[in-house]
Each structure stands twice: as C-alpha cells, then as structure tokens.
Write an enzyme that holds these catalytic residues in place. Structure first.
Site, PDB file in Angstrom:
ATOM      1  N   TYR A 149      -5.578  10.522   6.499  1.00  0.00           N
ATOM      2  CA  TYR A 149      -4.289  10.827   5.909  1.00  0.00           C
ATOM      3  C   TYR A 149      -4.460  11.813   4.754  1.00  0.00           C
ATOM      4  O   TYR A 149      -5.552  12.334   4.520  1.00  0.00           O
ATOM      5  CB  TYR A 149      -3.593   9.528   5.493  1.00  0.00           C
ATOM      6  CG  TYR A 149      -3.313   8.608   6.668  1.00  0.00           C
ATOM      7  CD1 TYR A 149      -2.673   9.082   7.812  1.00  0.00           C
ATOM      8  CD2 TYR A 149      -3.700   7.268   6.643  1.00  0.00           C
ATOM      9  CE1 TYR A 149      -2.423   8.250   8.891  1.00  0.00           C
ATOM     10  CE2 TYR A 149      -3.447   6.435   7.731  1.00  0.00           C
ATOM     11  CZ  TYR A 149      -2.811   6.927   8.851  1.00  0.00           C
ATOM     12  OH  TYR A 149      -2.566   6.112   9.931  1.00  0.00           O
TER      13      TYR A 149
ATOM     14  N   GLN B  31       0.846  -1.190   0.000  1.00  0.00           N
ATOM     15  CA  GLN B  31       0.000   0.000   0.000  1.00  0.00           C
ATOM     16  C   GLN B  31       0.883   1.242   0.000  1.00  0.00           C
ATOM     17  O   GLN B  31       1.951   1.239   0.616  1.00  0.00           O
ATOM     18  CB  GLN B  31      -0.888  -0.008   1.254  1.00  0.00           C
ATOM     19  CG  GLN B  31      -1.932   1.088   1.329  1.00  0.00           C
ATOM     20  CD  GLN B  31      -2.768   0.952   2.603  1.00  0.00           C
ATOM     21  OE1 GLN B  31      -2.245   1.056   3.714  1.00  0.00           O
ATOM     22  NE2 GLN B  31      -4.075   0.720   2.450  1.00  0.00           N
TER      23      GLN B  31
ATOM     24  N   LEU C   8     -13.064  -5.875  12.078  1.00  0.00           N
ATOM     25  CA  LEU C   8     -13.575  -6.807  13.079  1.00  0.00           C
ATOM     26  C   LEU C   8     -14.291  -7.995  12.455  1.00  0.00           C
ATOM     27  O   LEU C   8     -15.367  -8.391  12.886  1.00  0.00           O
ATOM     28  CB  LEU C   8     -14.500  -6.075  14.062  1.00  0.00           C
ATOM     29  CG  LEU C   8     -13.803  -5.160  15.070  1.00  0.00           C
ATOM     30  CD1 LEU C   8     -14.813  -4.544  16.015  1.00  0.00           C
ATOM     31  CD2 LEU C   8     -12.731  -5.902  15.848  1.00  0.00           C
TER      32      LEU C   8
END
Length: 388
Positions: free
Chosen positions: A190, A103, A312
C-alpha cells in the site's frame, strides 16, 4: 498470575491494559457502502469477534481518504461523519471485554480494484457500468503495482502534505469514535510501503533515494498520528518486514526503521511481510505455521520494541510458545478467527486455563459447564432433557 498460560497474561501499553496476548488482526471485509460507512454486518461481525475472548480486536482498516480505499466497499474515516457510525462497533467490542482497535490505511497504487471474489482486478469501463468506476491512484513513483494495472500518479509535495494531514485527521476521528489502540498500515504494497521499498520508490527528492529518504514519509506520518492520537493510547505500525524480492526491502531495513519508529512514539511493530507486487491473497501458497514469527523475534530483540507476530498462527500450543520463548509480545490471528470466532476461548481451555467456562458469556458458560459435567458423569446419570 504465575499459573496463567503466558498467552493469557495481561499486557499494559501506555494507559491501556490488554487482558491477554491474543489479537484479532485487521481483515478487510469489503461490504461497506460506497460512502465508507459500516452496515449492520459490521456490528454483528465485530461484536461476535469481541465475544470470542481475544484481548485486542481490530476492525478492518479505515481509509484516510476516499482515494485511499482498496475497493468501493472499504470502510472509511475520511470525514467527521464517519465517527458516529463506528461508535456502536467500538461499544460492542468493549462490552465483550476486549480492547477495541482499528487501523489506518491508504491503498495507494493497489487501490481502485474489484473485490476479491470479483477478481481483485483493476476497475475499468466494464465495472463502471455496474456502478464501480475506477479512480486515479497515487504512489511514491508512477509504477503500476502489477503489469496491466493502473499507472499511479507520483505524489507531489502538496499531495504528501495533504496525506500526512489526512492520517492525523483519521487518528483524531478514531479517538473520537472510542478506539483504544491504533495501527498505521505501512505494509503489503500500500501507499506507505511503496515509499519504503526501493522497488516502488524511484524518487530523487527528499522522499526517495537512500534509506533515510525512503523512510521519511512513514516517520512523518507516524509523528503526525502520534501527535493527534491521545498520549495515553498505544500506537502500532504494520510493516512488511521483507519484500522477499531481489533488490527490495530487507529485514535489516525493518530493524533499523523500527528503532526510528520507537523514537517517535510507536509502541508496537506489527510484523508482516510481502505484498509489494502481485496479490497472494487469492493464491494457494503453502507456508509453515508462524512463518513470519522470526521477523517479530528479531525486531523485538534488536530494535528493543514490542512486537506483534501474525501469519498462519493456528494452534494454541504454537501461539503459547511464541510468547513463552519471547519471540513476540502479542500473537495475532486472522482467518482462524473467521473460521472460529471463539478461538481464544478454546485456546484458553486447551492450555489448561478456564476449564470451568468462566471467561465465556455467562449464558453460554452455564450451559457448557453443565454439558461438561454431564459428559464426565457415570453413564446412568447422563439424562438431560435440554430444559432449564
């Protein structure tokens, strides 16, 4: 093929066939040197994850510039010198049978901070004394990520041009290192996310304002990366599908943007959420399993682009249901893989696939299959010395 659990069916994207739908998500480790080079830990860590049985294994995000790091200890890809040290990691993942992926990131206004276990707080004079000096961060607008944090510089036209070029160069270097899948990090507050969200982008030039202006940078970065990244290799983009804050980025925005990303050659939308403001990584927040799956489901349906669900996802049965029900094409696990790097192999057995340990490394599978046979044998036959 029809007898396989859906989670363990292959998926082909461009010229890459991912052997199953389980993905190890990018997770920052914060143990690199200040030069952004990997250490022995990284080879061991990603080699272990590769052995675990996932079809696609991402490394942590690689910073496209030194200024784009989160901490002094992030991996980087801002120079040609970063390529060679990444090759052994790529080779270790591939040798284990997984597709190696990475990434690209620029942390923007959420950079120049300490590591999580040191507080995730802005670097200052006290951290400089231990060798971790702060640096000037950049963002869409001169708005701190949180109260008391550094005020970033708003990127000007030249800075934006250099940023786009840095992403393209990072893509070329990732290809040279041997990675087969690439993800652009446009989420979690970001730099690219700060341009997308009206909460972080207060510009009145062509890089801000309305929806078209705010999505322009991510689209231009995606075009540049797609041009630099080999045409036969797939490209992902990670989005925070919602800001989950009043007046922020919405799921409707993500669906519309995903259509545009597909048009410029993005193959998969990596569906996350949040992160524009205060970090939640170190906080205890209870959420239901797969709480972000609905984002992937809607983007997959309405934008008609492949989607990856993350967040999750902890049990094999739930992961299988996500794929079976067409809610996402790929299912990413993160902390579950840290807790148990063999989660995918265990998931295969839990779903009735590979009951003979054939997918495990042969030297392990032989012993484990022997143990399983012994466990099912009559009690009088259960005599095992441990000798080979």
């Amino acid at each position: 093929m029809s007898d396989l659990p859906h989670l363990f069916t292959p998926m082909t994207l461009r010229g890459v066939t991912i052997p199953n739908r389980v993905v190890v998500s990018p997770m920052q480790q914060y143990v690199a040197g200040d030069d952004g080079f990997p250490r022995d830990f990284h080879l061991q860590h990603y080699g272990r994850l590769g052995i675990g049985g996932a079809g696609l294994v991402f490394t942590e995000a690689l910073a496209v510039t030194a200024q784009g790091r989160v901490t002094h200890h992030d991996l980087g890809i801002w120079s040609d010198e970063h390529v060679a040290p990444l090759k052994p990691i790529v080779a270790a993942i591939a040798a284990a049978g997984a597709v190696p992926a990475t990434q690209l990131i620029h942390a923007g206004r959420k950079g120049s901070v300490s590591r999580p276990w040191q507080g995730y707080s802005p670097l200052d004079e006290s951290t400089a004394a231990r060798g971790e000096a702060p640096w000037t961060t950049v963002a869409a607008s001169a708005i701190p990520a949180n109260p008391g944090w550094h005020t970033p510089d708003a990127l000007d036209e030249r800075g934006i041009e250099e940023l786009i070029a840095a992403y393209a160069a990072g893509a070329r270097r990732a290809a040279a290192a041997g990675f087969r899948v690439l993800d652009i990090h446009g989420a979690h507050g970001y730099l690219l996310h700060s341009f997308l969200s009206p909460l972080g982008n207060k510009r009145d030039d062509r890089w801000g304002g309305d929806f078209e202006g705010r999505i322009r940078l991510l689209l231009e970065v995606s075009k540049a990366v797609r041009a630099a990244w080999p045409a036969d290799l797939p490209l992902f983009v990670r989005l925070s599908c919602v800001d989950d804050q009043e007046g922020g980025w919405t799921l409707n925005d993500s669906v519309a943007l995903s259509r545009r990303l597909k048009e410029v050659g993005v193959d998969v939308i990596d569906c996350s959420s949040g992160g524009l403001g205060e970090r939640t990584t170190t906080k205890m927040i209870r959420r239901p399993e797969g709480y972000q799956v609905p984002y992937a489901e809607r983007i997959r349906l309405e934008a008609e682009v492949a989607a990856m669900a993350v967040g999750l996802i902890t049990t094999p049965a739930f992961a299988e249901s996500v794929v079976v029900e067409g809610r996402a094409d790929l299912v990413a696990i993160g902390r579950e893989a840290l807790m148990n790097p063999h989660w995918p192999l265990h998931a295969a057995r839990a779903l009735g696939h590979d009951t003979s340990f054939a997918s495990w490394p042969p030297s392990w599978g032989w012993w484990l299959e022997k143990r399983a046979r012994a466990a099912s044998a009559p009690i009088t036959d259960r005599v095992e010395t441990g000798q080979s």
